[in-house]
Design a protein around this motif. Structure first.
Motif, PDB file in Angstrom:
ATOM      1  N   GLU A  75      37.506  48.778  21.894  1.00 54.13           N
ATOM      2  CA  GLU A  75      37.740  50.151  22.361  1.00 54.13           C
ATOM      3  C   GLU A  75      36.992  50.417  23.663  1.00 54.13           C
ATOM      4  N   THR A  76      35.728  50.033  23.704  1.00 60.30           N
ATOM      5  CA  THR A  76      34.930  50.258  24.913  1.00 60.30           C
ATOM      6  C   THR A  76      35.525  49.496  26.092  1.00 60.30           C
ATOM      7  N   HIS A  77      35.883  48.253  25.884  1.00 62.54           N
ATOM      8  CA  HIS A  77      36.387  47.437  26.991  1.00 62.54           C
ATOM      9  C   HIS A  77      37.713  47.966  27.509  1.00 62.54           C
ATOM     10  N   ARG A  78      38.591  48.365  26.606  1.00 63.06           N
ATOM     11  CA  ARG A  78      39.881  48.906  27.047  1.00 63.06           C
ATOM     12  C   ARG A  78      39.676  50.169  27.873  1.00 63.06           C
ATOM     13  N   ARG A  79      38.766  51.032  27.461  1.00 57.21           N
ATOM     14  CA  ARG A  79      38.568  52.275  28.185  1.00 57.21           C
ATOM     15  C   ARG A  79      37.850  52.046  29.511  1.00 57.21           C
ATOM     16  N   LEU A  80      37.019  51.005  29.592  1.00 55.08           N
ATOM     17  CA  LEU A  80      36.454  50.619  30.887  1.00 55.08           C
ATOM     18  C   LEU A  80      37.554  50.198  31.846  1.00 55.08           C
ATOM     19  N   ILE A  81      38.490  49.400  31.358  1.00 51.93           N
ATOM     20  CA  ILE A  81      39.596  48.931  32.208  1.00 51.93           C
ATOM     21  C   ILE A  81      40.466  50.098  32.649  1.00 51.93           C
ATOM     22  N   GLU A 122      34.179  36.883  30.891  1.00 51.84           N
ATOM     23  CA  GLU A 122      35.550  37.174  30.467  1.00 51.84           C
ATOM     24  C   GLU A 122      35.790  38.674  30.336  1.00 51.84           C
ATOM     25  N   ALA A 123      34.732  39.444  30.103  1.00 48.77           N
ATOM     26  CA  ALA A 123      34.875  40.900  30.042  1.00 48.77           C
ATOM     27  C   ALA A 123      34.835  41.523  31.425  1.00 48.77           C
ATOM     28  N   VAL A 124      34.133  40.876  32.367  1.00 49.30           N
ATOM     29  CA  VAL A 124      33.999  41.424  33.718  1.00 49.30           C
ATOM     30  C   VAL A 124      35.259  41.199  34.546  1.00 49.30           C
ATOM     31  N   ALA A 125      35.913  40.073  34.365  1.00 51.81           N
ATOM     32  CA  ALA A 125      37.063  39.711  35.211  1.00 51.81           C
ATOM     33  C   ALA A 125      38.129  40.803  35.290  1.00 51.81           C
ATOM     34  N   PRO A 126      38.526  41.437  34.171  1.00 48.90           N
ATOM     35  CA  PRO A 126      39.559  42.485  34.273  1.00 48.90           C
ATOM     36  C   PRO A 126      39.087  43.762  34.956  1.00 48.90           C
ATOM     37  N   LEU A 127      37.803  43.865  35.266  1.00 47.49           N
ATOM     38  CA  LEU A 127      37.270  45.087  35.878  1.00 47.49           C
ATOM     39  C   LEU A 127      37.334  45.055  37.398  1.00 47.49           C
ATOM     40  N   GLY A 128      37.927  44.054  37.998  1.00 44.74           N
ATOM     41  CA  GLY A 128      38.044  44.027  39.464  1.00 44.74           C
ATOM     42  C   GLY A 128      38.240  42.668  40.074  1.00 44.74           C
ATOM     43  N   PRO A 129      37.292  41.763  39.942  1.00 47.38           N
ATOM     44  CA  PRO A 129      35.956  41.959  39.378  1.00 47.38           C
ATOM     45  C   PRO A 129      35.017  42.621  40.396  1.00 47.38           C
ATOM     46  N   PRO A 130      34.023  43.347  39.929  1.00 44.63           N
ATOM     47  CA  PRO A 130      33.051  43.974  40.837  1.00 44.63           C
ATOM     48  C   PRO A 130      32.011  42.958  41.296  1.00 44.63           C
ATOM     49  N   ARG A 131      31.230  43.332  42.308  1.00 46.95           N
ATOM     50  CA  ARG A 131      30.093  42.482  42.650  1.00 46.95           C
ATOM     51  C   ARG A 131      29.053  42.596  41.535  1.00 46.95           C
ATOM     52  N   GLN A 132      28.251  41.543  41.387  1.00 45.76           N
ATOM     53  CA  GLN A 132      27.317  41.460  40.266  1.00 45.76           C
ATOM     54  C   GLN A 132      25.867  41.400  40.760  1.00 45.76           C
ATOM     55  N   LEU A 133      24.995  42.002  39.960  1.00 49.13           N
ATOM     56  CA  LEU A 133      23.562  41.975  40.219  1.00 49.13           C
ATOM     57  C   LEU A 133      22.855  41.620  38.919  1.00 49.13           C
ATOM     58  N   ALA A 134      22.031  40.578  38.942  1.00 47.50           N
ATOM     59  CA  ALA A 134      21.223  40.200  37.784  1.00 47.50           C
ATOM     60  C   ALA A 134      19.759  40.396  38.149  1.00 47.50           C
ATOM     61  N   LEU A 135      19.001  40.995  37.241  1.00 47.01           N
ATOM     62  CA  LEU A 135      17.600  41.338  37.496  1.00 47.01           C
ATOM     63  C   LEU A 135      16.719  40.795  36.385  1.00 47.01           C
ATOM     64  N   THR A 136      15.576  40.235  36.758  1.00 48.68           N
ATOM     65  CA  THR A 136      14.602  39.783  35.779  1.00 48.68           C
ATOM     66  C   THR A 136      13.243  39.632  36.446  1.00 48.68           C
TER      67      THR A 136
END
Length: 414
Positions: free
Chosen positions: A132-138, A171-185
């Motif tokens: 549900e969350t993923h579909r509504r994000l798309i 696999e969840a990010v790809a249908p969202l654009g894909p957007p640019r990504q930022l990883a932080l640690t």
């Protein structure tokens, strides 16, 4: 938008919305991100990692999706964002999605997502894969301009067994654009950096690694009383450290039972103290977090998850009532003291071993590495305080508790 104008916009947003001036490490991370590159930023605790995605998200516009591993961390970050106002006094629109939400709160968050009226959405990797969350994000009218993985070392630490959803993020990010990504640690040795960028399938990633030195942290060693049973001796020393130094304080224990017993012991010593661990109901954990952040608690005794990402400037003391699982965990946890106010700090290491030598970390079997202990390597950093504590450790070393060593680690701000 050009690279130079994007960085200028980041400076403007930082000043007008967050009331801060970007530091050099933050600008180093923002520069490639604003230029359109996927970015991994490894910055020390207290250096303002969250501000990087918050500023970038408002500059880029649209919806910023933030993968945040813990409900406590999501709540803390949402609280910070909800207090901000854009120029013109419009609030920064933020929502969280997690299993602790009441039905009405979840409906409200999804309705805001459906309407395109969100700037930031914070959720765990499991919620991202919720159908549900993923579909509504798309389907959301707001495009996802930035996808963020906070505490990104957990992709490598948890993704292969404990939380496999981390490895399914691409696999969840790809249908969202894909957007640019930022990883932080705050903690990622070179092999972990490679694991993160590979697991997220980052395109031409910029890897920004800054120094780990925290000049306000210094190190020392103490010993417990050898004539007492180990548990009592360690507990006594934990209480003594808490009494001798300022609060607010965090005490890290290894089990739920130890959290409860130490919190009770501290209350007997006239501290307002509470336990925090996964065995408590969600509402009780939230109450402890709120009381601690609000200044109503002197001490929280917690398992390692509590301190992750907690933005409290005045934590003065951190005590370990057991050996941290790794040097990365240790570095993350001592960094809670003086994390954002940079007041001078002291560190004391308390051991119940017959010898005061902190021989607690051993090299991995058959690693081909020298037989000297990890702790001996680590302690060579003492003259320069916390400098390069992570880079001193060979990547194939792992944390192993020595049978002769039952330490309590204590880090205090003074």
């Amino acid at each position: 938008m050009s690279d130079s104008s994007s960085v200028a916009d980041a400076d403007r947003i930082a000043a007008t919305v967050f009331g801060i001036r970007l530091r050099a490490p933050q600008r180093r991370a923002l520069t490639p991100l604003m230029a359109g590159r996927d970015t991994l930023a490894v910055l020390p605790t207290g250096s303002g990692k969250s501000a990087i995605y918050q500023v970038a998200g408002l500059v880029l516009g649209g919806l910023t999706v933030v993968i945040s591993p813990l409900i406590a961390l999501q709540r803390d970050q949402m609280r910070t964002l909800a207090e901000r106002r854009r120029p013109g006094h419009a609030s920064v629109r933020t929502a969280i999605l997690n299993s602790s939400l009441h039905r009405e709160d979840r409906r409200a968050a999804l309705a805001a997502l459906d309407s395109g009226q969100l700037d930031f959405l914070l959720l765990g990797p499991e919620q991202l894969h919720n159908p549900e969350t993923h579909r509504r994000l798309i389907d959301s009218p707001a495009r996802v301009g930035l996808f963020v993985v906070d505490e990104a070392h957990l992709i490598s630490q948890w993704g292969h067994d404990f939380r496999p959803e981390y490895l399914r993020i691409p696999e969840a990010v790809a249908p969202l654009g894909p957007p640019r990504q930022l990883a932080l640690t705050a903690t990622a040795a070179p092999p972990v950096q490679a694991d993160i960028t590979r697991a997220l399938r980052m395109e031409r990633p910029a890897v920004v690694v800054t120094g780990f030195d925290r000049p306000n942290l210094s190190l020392a060693v103490r010993a417990t009383r050898q004539h007492l049973p180990e548990a009592q001796a360690v507990d006594d020393r934990v209480v003594e450290v808490a009494i001798a130094h300022e609060t607010p304080a965090l005490v890290y224990a290894l089990t739920h039972e130890r959290c409860e017993s130490l919190a009770d012991r501290l209350r007997q010593a006239a501290f307002t103290a509470a336990a925090y661990h996964a065995g408590l109901p969600t509402a009780q954990r939230a109450k402890v977090q709120d009381r601690f952040l609000g200044g109503a608690l002197d001490v929280v005794v917690a398992t390692s998850a509590f301190g992750m990402g907690i933005d409290k400037a005045d934590v003065r003391t951190v005590v370990h009532a057991g050996v941290p699982g790794s040097l990365d965990e240790y570095y993350q946890e001592i960094g809670r003291a003086g994390a954002t106010d940079s007041r001078p700090t002291r560190f004391s290491y308390t051991t119940h071993a017959p010898s005061a030598s902190p021989a607690c970390w051993r090299p991995a079997p058959n690693s081909g590495q020298p037989t000297s202990t990890l702790s001996s390597t680590f302690w060579t950093a003492r003259p320069s305080r916390s400098r390069s504590t992570i880079s001193l450790v060979p990547p194939d070393y792992h944390a192993r508790r020595s049978s002769a060593c039952s330490p309590s680690w204590a880090k205090s701000a003074s």
